[in-house]
Write a protein that holds these residues in place. Structure first.
Motif, PDB file in Angstrom:
ATOM      1  N   PHE A   1       0.992   4.265  -2.814  1.00 10.11           N
ATOM      2  CA  PHE A   1       0.929   5.703  -2.542  1.00 10.11           C
ATOM      3  C   PHE A   1       2.133   6.400  -3.127  1.00 10.11           C
ATOM      4  O   PHE A   1       2.023   7.438  -3.778  1.00 10.11           O
TER       5      PHE A   1
ATOM      6  N   ASP B   1      -7.507   9.261  22.513  1.00  8.25           N
ATOM      7  CA  ASP B   1      -8.543   8.886  21.551  1.00  8.25           C
ATOM      8  C   ASP B   1      -9.587   7.938  22.162  1.00  8.25           C
ATOM      9  O   ASP B   1     -10.459   7.428  21.471  1.00  8.25           O
TER      10      ASP B   1
ATOM     11  N   PHE C   1       0.398  12.957 -21.541  1.00  9.54           N
ATOM     12  CA  PHE C   1       0.096  11.593 -21.102  1.00  9.54           C
ATOM     13  C   PHE C   1       0.643  10.523 -22.026  1.00  9.54           C
ATOM     14  O   PHE C   1       1.175   9.523 -21.580  1.00  9.54           O
TER      15      PHE C   1
ATOM     16  N   PHE D   1      -8.751  -2.249   6.832  1.00  9.57           N
ATOM     17  CA  PHE D   1      -8.078  -1.436   5.835  1.00  9.57           C
ATOM     18  C   PHE D   1      -7.824  -0.034   6.372  1.00  9.57           C
ATOM     19  O   PHE D   1      -6.779   0.571   6.104  1.00  9.57           O
ATOM     20  N   ALA D   2      -8.765   0.469   7.157  1.00 13.25           N
ATOM     21  CA  ALA D   2      -8.629   1.815   7.714  1.00 13.25           C
ATOM     22  C   ALA D   2      -7.370   1.933   8.568  1.00 13.25           C
ATOM     23  O   ALA D   2      -6.744   2.987   8.618  1.00 13.25           O
TER      24      ALA D   2
ATOM     25  N   ILE E   1      -4.115   2.941   6.432  1.00 19.04           N
ATOM     26  CA  ILE E   1      -3.959   4.130   5.601  1.00 19.04           C
ATOM     27  C   ILE E   1      -2.859   5.073   6.094  1.00 19.04           C
ATOM     28  O   ILE E   1      -1.903   5.345   5.373  1.00 19.04           O
TER      29      ILE E   1
ATOM     30  N   LEU F   1       2.150   6.382  -7.102  1.00 19.03           N
ATOM     31  CA  LEU F   1       1.137   7.279  -7.660  1.00 19.03           C
ATOM     32  C   LEU F   1       1.505   8.729  -7.401  1.00 19.03           C
ATOM     33  O   LEU F   1       1.523   9.560  -8.303  1.00 19.03           O
TER      34      LEU F   1
ATOM     35  N   PHE G   1     -12.429   9.154  12.613  1.00 17.44           N
ATOM     36  CA  PHE G   1     -12.047   9.348  11.222  1.00 17.44           C
ATOM     37  C   PHE G   1     -11.200   8.175  10.734  1.00 17.44           C
ATOM     38  O   PHE G   1     -11.578   7.458   9.818  1.00 17.44           O
ATOM     39  N   LEU G   2     -10.074   7.992  11.400  1.00 15.12           N
ATOM     40  CA  LEU G   2      -9.207   6.850  11.108  1.00 15.12           C
ATOM     41  C   LEU G   2      -8.665   6.348  12.443  1.00 15.12           C
ATOM     42  O   LEU G   2      -8.447   7.148  13.344  1.00 15.12           O
ATOM     43  N   PRO G   3      -8.421   5.047  12.586  1.00 17.00           N
ATOM     44  CA  PRO G   3      -7.871   4.559  13.849  1.00 17.00           C
ATOM     45  C   PRO G   3      -6.467   5.136  14.099  1.00 17.00           C
ATOM     46  O   PRO G   3      -5.683   5.272  13.165  1.00 17.00           O
TER      47      PRO G   3
ATOM     48  N   LEU H   1       0.832  -1.199   0.000  1.00 12.27           N
ATOM     49  CA  LEU H   1       0.000   0.000   0.000  1.00 12.27           C
ATOM     50  C   LEU H   1       0.872   1.257   0.000  1.00 12.27           C
ATOM     51  O   LEU H   1       0.590   2.229  -0.712  1.00 12.27           O
TER      52      LEU H   1
ATOM     53  N   ASN I   1      -1.513   8.574  22.876  1.00 10.73           N
ATOM     54  CA  ASN I   1      -2.446   8.964  21.811  1.00 10.73           C
ATOM     55  C   ASN I   1      -3.685   8.080  21.813  1.00 10.73           C
ATOM     56  O   ASN I   1      -4.803   8.553  21.617  1.00 10.73           O
TER      57      ASN I   1
ATOM     58  N   ASN J   1     -15.998   3.438   7.710  1.00 10.79           N
ATOM     59  CA  ASN J   1     -15.483   2.637   8.815  1.00 10.79           C
ATOM     60  C   ASN J   1     -16.265   2.983  10.081  1.00 10.79           C
ATOM     61  O   ASN J   1     -16.248   4.112  10.540  1.00 10.79           O
TER      62      ASN J   1
ATOM     63  N   ALA K   1     -12.704   4.994   4.412  1.00  7.14           N
ATOM     64  CA  ALA K   1     -12.342   5.426   5.749  1.00  7.14           C
ATOM     65  C   ALA K   1     -13.547   5.984   6.477  1.00  7.14           C
ATOM     66  O   ALA K   1     -13.735   5.765   7.663  1.00  7.14           O
ATOM     67  N   PHE K   2     -14.386   6.706   5.729  1.00  8.70           N
ATOM     68  CA  PHE K   2     -15.528   7.321   6.395  1.00  8.70           C
ATOM     69  C   PHE K   2     -16.623   6.320   6.736  1.00  8.70           C
ATOM     70  O   PHE K   2     -17.312   6.484   7.724  1.00  8.70           O
TER      71      PHE K   2
ATOM     72  N   GLN L   1       0.269  10.378  13.544  1.00  9.59           N
ATOM     73  CA  GLN L   1      -0.614   9.874  14.593  1.00  9.59           C
ATOM     74  C   GLN L   1      -1.258  11.019  15.369  1.00  9.59           C
ATOM     75  O   GLN L   1      -2.459  10.991  15.657  1.00  9.59           O
TER      76      GLN L   1
END
Lengths: 310, 545
Positions: free
Chosen positions: A107, B265, A224, A174-175, A178, A110, A165-167, A103, B261, B29, B26-27, A151
């Motif tokens: 990132f 959280d 392109f 998957f979250a 990221i 890309l 939002f994200l862990p 992953l 953290n 989730n 993500a949202f 973090q």
């Protein structure tokens, strides 16, 4: 082509043997006793442990036993987790590092291609200056700083908006992947941006671009179809070793985001002088890197016949 | 369902597409459960590391002992107030040279089998078996022949433990041991079922299914280095007394900042702080709790004759300039640490009160003139114009290095003594300590059991942890005296004698008693902190609404 491939694989095997031998020697040269612990033990107990791990034998014999086990794919039992096989450790934790690494490299690739192309397109203009400033930042700031900042950002987002939002850390969905993979891929993304930029700039002045322009093709089509496609080659070259480096170099990111990857075992084994885990992970990573390099070489051989002939 | 394939996407959008997908994912989730749940009685925590060894017979580290203390139980255990209470054993009888335990009928393994006296016989023999090579075999040395067996001089069957029947266990002791009962609450002495152990082969305790549990909880899910989930054990005899349903260690990381953290959280309900995270916790206005861990940190000298630190006057000179108060305030900085004064920490019990209240340690104020005089005398005795640089061996942790630098600066300015700091990683430092490759070493000692002897015999000439090879017949005599007595008055008087020797002979330089600071979710009640065994103890904790 067959001969070329065979030759690359053979030299790869020699490299792996060299890695294994060098690690074995270096590890035994490190002062300190792997069987010693905070609480002192009697000489009898130490002798029993030494027998269990074969450390009572002369070093040359240990080396031969070790090599023959390695050929059979057996790395032995961990010194610190005395009921766990090193093979199981690699099997359990490498896939985690690999998933994170893939992953991250996605990132990085890309982002690198996109930013690199943009900087070349807006050469010496504001977007170029901003992006190149960020690139220098991305290359020079170590990943543990990004990890901590990433973090902290998540904690603050979660707090301000009172959402999840994200862990912040952990593993499983998957979250969870990221933010750590973004952080992990940042350095490589910066590197690829620079590579892409210089490759694009070289191509801008090539004859076929001029021809395309003269033919009246639209700028986006030129960009392109002609520029991007040709400039991407050097990026592919470094991608192989970068994939290996990223999947193996995630120790700090794994620690900060509480990810059960192999990188943690790799580093802790060295600190703990866990001989079997040091050998197992080093040889495994070494072999993986060698494999990626060979893979890129072979692919290149297909793409560009000049490489094969040399 | 969206079908993205049918749409004709402009190639310019291509690199953005995966990123967009990720953001959308993500949202959606779902917000995960919070750190405590009163209705479900669950608590979420983080472990500092993967438990390296859940085989209780060989476990030595804090995380393994923490887990084992929740999922297994010995003959005795600590109750919610921290008093020794019946565990697998319902009652017991102690004499000078033996102990008999009557096991409860309803103590069960997680597979439904009863816990029997044979399970203890098997486990204890295994612990002292030299082939097991357990570092904690010495815990069982009070049992008859344990030491001889552990050194390979007697057969296993000579161990002073016998199953009279399934529910009666008889222990024969090597010598009167006043604290023997407390040892039966420690992980090393927990039972193991022989049948199950043999069936798992060398993989005993390698995974959650490779252990039999007899404690208040059992491990329901263990993903190596990722998470470890403990659920209330339906087979536990005292299940009525247990409120918590789940203790879920959902995260494993040694990074204190990451844990803070997670606490901010609200993903975990408990975390320890360090010097770095302390200020952030303050800024977040959390209520910071303090706890004295029970460990003592000191500088240990090398007494090997060829070492200059063999000279008593030199050690006394260093003692005379060192100010533990200043050290705790200026160098350690985090709250909770106590200035060092003795080999014995302040929590150790004496006859009726804490030992240090019954026998206060000698505390002297730093006295520069006296120190300089002592140093002159030391130089005269050693026949040296100048003391050559002393090697201070320390571990490679940032705190240890900082402490060493303080000592270096302090001794240079006050006594013009040079220290050479030798920073080594864990194993290298141990090897150097054992080989005597140092003048002074930064060391610490944590209690293995709840008795003064866990500190007292540290500098006995036969103790392998006495790495400076201190050898004093009077010290040895007092240790033996305390070891061979069951009378608290006699034992504590002997230990008071030791405390005086430690100070007068300047065997060590006590620096501090370690304190830790931590955060705990206010809804957790009844979480017990403890200096020995499983800490923190969630066994009797509950979540209030």
């Amino acid at each position: 082509m067959l001969k070329y491939t065979f030759g690359r694989i053979l030299s790869g095997l020699v490299t792996i043997w060299f890695i294994a031998t060098a690690t074995f020697l270096a590890m035994h040269a490190v002062p300190g006793d792997p069987l010693m612990n905070e609480k002192a033990t009697t000489p009898e107990i130490r002798a029993n442990l030494a027998r269990k791990y074969g450390l009572d034998k002369p070093i040359a014999e240990q080396y031969i036993i070790y090599l023959s086990n390695m050929v059979q794919g057996d790395f032995g039992i961990s010194f610190t987790q005395q009921n766990r096989k090193v093979n199981d450790i690699i099997q359990d934790h490498f896939p985690v590092s690999a998933a994170l690494g893939i992953l991250a490299i996605t990132f990085a690739a890309l982002g690198g291609i996109l930013w690199g192309a943009l900087t070349a397109l807006y050469r010496n203009q504001l977007p170029d200056i901003i992006i190149m400033f960020l690139v220098i930042l991305g290359i020079s700031v170590p990943s543990f700083v990004f990890a901590a900042l990433g973090q902290l950002l998540l904690v603050n987002i979660n707090q301000w908006f009172d959402i999840s939002f994200l862990p912040v850390a952990g593993w499983g969905t998957f979250a969870h992947m990221i933010m750590p993979s973004l952080v992990l891929g940042l350095g490589t993304m910066a590197l690829l941006t620079r590579l892409m930029r210089s490759a694009m700039l070289e191509i801008v002045n090539e004859d076929f671009i001029r021809t395309a322009r003269a033919k009246g093709l639209s700028p986006s089509r030129i960009f392109f179809q002609h520029q991007l496609r040709n400039a991407i080659l050097p990026v592919v070259t470094v991608l192989g070793p970068q994939i290996a480096a990223i999947t193996t170099g995630g120790f700090v990111v794994e620690l900060v985001f509480a990810i059960p990857g192999l990188g943690r075992y790799f580093v802790q084994a060295v600190q703990q002088l866990d001989y079997t885990v040091i050998m197992g992970t080093t040889v495994f990573y070494g072999a993986f890197l060698v494999f990626m390099v060979i893979l890129v070489d072979i692919i290149y051989g297909f793409i560009d016949p000049r490489v094969r002939l040399k | 369902m969206l079908d993205l394939g049918t749409q004709d996407i402009e190639s310019t959008a291509m690199p953005l597409l995966p990123i967009l997908t990720i953001l959308v994912l993500a949202f959606v989730n779902p917000a995960t459960a919070q750190s405590v749940d009163a209705e479900a009685q669950t608590v979420k925590i983080a472990l500092a590391q993967e438990p390296p060894q859940l085989n209780n017979m060989t476990a030595t580290d804090q995380v393994s002992i923490f887990v084992l203390g929740h999922v297994m139980e010995g003959l005795t255990r600590y109750d919610r107030r921290g008093n020794l209470a019946p565990g697998v054993a319902e009652r017991w009888e102690l004499t000078e040279d033996s102990a008999t335990f009557w096991l409860r009928k309803d103590a069960k393994w997680s597979n439904g089998d009863p816990v029997t006296a044979h399970d203890f016989v098997f486990a204890w023999r295994n612990v002292v078996d030299p082939k097991t090579a357990s570092q904690y075999a010495f815990i069982l040395y009070p049992v008859k022949n344990a030491e001889a067996i552990n050194q390979g001089n007697k057969p296993l069957t000579d161990l002073g433990i016998e199953a009279i029947d399934d529910l009666t266990l008889k222990i024969t002791l090597e010598r009167p041991t006043g604290y023997f009962l407390k040892l039966t609450a420690f992980v090393t002495t927990f039972p193991v079922q022989e049948k199950f152990y043999r069936a798992t082969g060398s993989a005993y305790a390698a995974d959650s299914k490779d252990i039999l549990y007899n404690g208040a909880f059992r491990i329901s899910d263990w993903v190596h280095s990722a998470s470890l989930k403990m659920e209330k054990n339906p087979n536990y005899w005292n299940r009525e007394a247990i409120s918590l349903e789940v203790i879920d260690a959902e995260y494993i990381t040694a990074d204190t900042r990451a844990r803070l953290n997670l606490f901010i959280d609200e993903k975990i309900a408990y975390t320890q702080l360090d010097g770095e995270t302390y200020k952030d916790a303050l800024n977040n206005q959390f209520r910071i709790k303090k706890f004295v861990t029970g460990s003592v940190y000191f500088l240990e000298y090398n007494y090997r004759p060829e070492r200059i630190t063999h000279n008593k006057k030199l050690r006394q000179a260093i003692q005379a300039v060192f100010d533990p108060d200043e050290f705790v305030n200026k160098v350690l900085q985090t709250p909770g640490n106590l200035p060092g004064a003795s080999l014995f920490p302040s929590w150790i019990m004496g006859v009726n009160k804490p030992f240090r209240q019954e026998y206060p340690a000698v505390v002297t104020r730093p006295d520069l003139a006296k120190a300089k005089q002592l140093l002159r005398e030391a130089k005269a005795e050693l026949g040296l114009e100048d003391i050559p640089p002393l090697i201070l061996l320390v571990s490679d942790s940032p705190t240890a290095t900082k402490q060493a630098e303080y000592m270096q600066g302090m001794l240079k300015t006050k006594l013009d003594l040079d220290l050479k700091i030798d920073v080594q990683t864990f194993k290298q430092r141990l090897a150097k300590m054992t080989n005597g490759d140092f003048d002074i070493v930064g060391a610490g000692w944590g209690p293995d059991f709840d008795d003064i002897m866990t500190f007292g015999d540290l500098f006995a000439s036969w103790n392998l942890n006495n790495r400076g090879r201190y050898d004093n017949p009077e010290y040895d005599r007092l240790v033996r005296k305390a070891m061979n007595s069951n009378d608290p008055e006699v034992r504590m008087a002997a230990m008071a004698g030791l405390q005086t020797i430690v100070h007068e002979d300047a065997i060590i330089l006590p620096m501090y008693e370690q304190g830790v600071i931590y955060l705990q979710h206010p809804k957790i009640k009844g979480m017990r902190r403890t200096v020995v065994g499983s800490d923190p103890d969630f066994t009797y904790a509950r979540i209030v609404p």
